[in-house]
Design a protein around this motif. Structure first.
Motif, mmCIF file in Angstrom:
data_model
loop_
_atom_site.group_PDB
_atom_site.id
_atom_site.type_symbol
_atom_site.label_atom_id
_atom_site.label_comp_id
_atom_site.label_asym_id
_atom_site.label_seq_id
_atom_site.Cartn_x
_atom_site.Cartn_y
_atom_site.Cartn_z
ATOM 1 N N GLN A 46 31.538 37.500 45.747
ATOM 2 C CA GLN A 46 30.419 37.475 44.805
ATOM 3 C C GLN A 46 30.360 38.754 43.974
ATOM 4 O O GLN A 46 30.179 38.700 42.755
ATOM 5 C CB GLN A 46 29.102 37.284 45.554
ATOM 6 C CG GLN A 46 27.907 37.128 44.652
ATOM 7 C CD GLN A 46 26.636 36.842 45.438
ATOM 8 O OE1 GLN A 46 26.597 36.916 46.654
ATOM 9 N NE2 GLN A 46 25.590 36.503 44.729
ATOM 10 N N ASN A 47 30.516 39.908 44.604
ATOM 11 C CA ASN A 47 30.498 41.174 43.862
ATOM 12 C C ASN A 47 31.692 41.271 42.912
ATOM 13 O O ASN A 47 31.560 41.746 41.784
ATOM 14 C CB ASN A 47 30.492 42.358 44.825
ATOM 15 C CG ASN A 47 29.200 42.456 45.592
ATOM 16 O OD1 ASN A 47 28.171 41.916 45.200
ATOM 17 N ND2 ASN A 47 29.244 43.143 46.718
ATOM 18 N N ILE A 52 34.285 40.497 37.237
ATOM 19 C CA ILE A 52 35.206 39.685 36.440
ATOM 20 C C ILE A 52 34.452 38.983 35.306
ATOM 21 O O ILE A 52 34.918 38.959 34.162
ATOM 22 C CB ILE A 52 35.927 38.654 37.342
ATOM 23 C CG1 ILE A 52 36.864 39.363 38.322
ATOM 24 C CG2 ILE A 52 36.674 37.611 36.522
ATOM 25 C CD1 ILE A 52 37.967 40.178 37.673
ATOM 26 N N ARG A 53 33.281 38.443 35.601
ATOM 27 C CA ARG A 53 32.484 37.791 34.554
ATOM 28 C C ARG A 53 32.081 38.779 33.471
ATOM 29 O O ARG A 53 32.090 38.447 32.285
ATOM 30 C CB ARG A 53 31.240 37.158 35.158
ATOM 31 C CG ARG A 53 31.517 35.868 35.868
ATOM 32 C CD ARG A 53 30.234 35.259 36.397
ATOM 33 N NE ARG A 53 30.515 34.033 37.117
ATOM 34 C CZ ARG A 53 29.814 33.612 38.147
ATOM 35 N NH1 ARG A 53 28.763 34.298 38.568
ATOM 36 N NH2 ARG A 53 30.140 32.496 38.755
ATOM 37 N N ARG A 54 31.711 39.970 33.877
ATOM 38 C CA ARG A 54 31.326 40.998 32.900
ATOM 39 C C ARG A 54 32.512 41.343 31.996
ATOM 40 O O ARG A 54 32.384 41.439 30.783
ATOM 41 C CB ARG A 54 30.830 42.243 33.630
ATOM 42 C CG ARG A 54 30.344 43.337 32.695
ATOM 43 C CD ARG A 54 30.068 44.636 33.433
ATOM 44 N NE ARG A 54 31.308 45.166 33.973
ATOM 45 C CZ ARG A 54 31.512 45.513 35.252
ATOM 46 N NH1 ARG A 54 30.543 45.411 36.134
ATOM 47 N NH2 ARG A 54 32.673 45.975 35.652
ATOM 48 N N GLU A 61 39.005 30.860 28.662
ATOM 49 C CA GLU A 61 40.333 30.494 29.151
ATOM 50 C C GLU A 61 40.787 31.419 30.280
ATOM 51 O O GLU A 61 41.428 30.980 31.233
ATOM 52 C CB GLU A 61 41.369 30.457 28.022
ATOM 53 C CG GLU A 61 41.699 31.793 27.397
ATOM 54 C CD GLU A 61 40.732 32.299 26.328
ATOM 55 O OE1 GLU A 61 41.062 33.307 25.692
ATOM 56 O OE2 GLU A 61 39.655 31.723 26.124
ATOM 57 N N ALA A 62 40.407 32.689 30.216
ATOM 58 C CA ALA A 62 40.727 33.625 31.295
ATOM 59 C C ALA A 62 39.915 33.289 32.543
ATOM 60 O O ALA A 62 40.448 33.287 33.664
ATOM 61 C CB ALA A 62 40.457 35.060 30.862
ATOM 62 N N MET A 63 38.635 32.990 32.372
ATOM 63 C CA MET A 63 37.795 32.647 33.524
ATOM 64 C C MET A 63 38.286 31.375 34.207
ATOM 65 O O MET A 63 38.287 31.284 35.432
ATOM 66 C CB MET A 63 36.335 32.492 33.095
ATOM 67 C CG MET A 63 35.673 33.799 32.687
ATOM 68 S SD MET A 63 35.724 35.078 33.977
ATOM 69 C CE MET A 63 34.845 34.278 35.302
#
Length: 111
Positions: A46-47, A52-54, A61-63
């Motif tokens: 989760q952390n 990664i989201r930030r 496409e990367a996500m």
């Protein structure tokens, strides 16, 4: 940036387009190396995902590629839940099979 056992580019060095173009196993190795740091103990997925989201919030496409790599790591039992983490949450650890994969690139057939 090929699927050579034991070699993968650092996740932070890849553009969104490069992440999406990498073979899944190579991207999974990059993701694993970013998530699991030697000597740091069990990471919280989760952390890690928050970071990664930030970093990639404007690159769907990367996500998507990272999501596929995480699913592959769990399905192949390279990443497993760490039940000894001593805290609630989604703590993971490298499995024995995962350590072998990092060492020599071999995995048993997917089940």
């Amino acid at each position: 940036m090929t699927g050579i056992p034991g070699r993968a580019p650092a996740l932070s060095s890849l553009s969104a387009e490069q992440m999406a173009a990498l073979p899944l196993e190579t991207l999974a190795r990059s993701v694993l190396n970013d998530l699991i740091k030697p000597g740091d103990g069990s990471p919280s997925v989760q952390n890690w995902v928050r970071r990664i989201r930030r970093d990639h919030r404007k690159a769907p496409e990367a996500m998507r590629a990272i999501s596929e790599a995480m699913a592959w790591l769990r399905h192949r039992m390279i990443l497993v839940d760490d039940l000894n983490a001593g805290a609630d949450g989604d703590w993971v650890m490298l499995s024995r099979q995962g350590a072998q994969w990092l060492r020599d690139g071999t995995l048993p057939p997917a089940g």
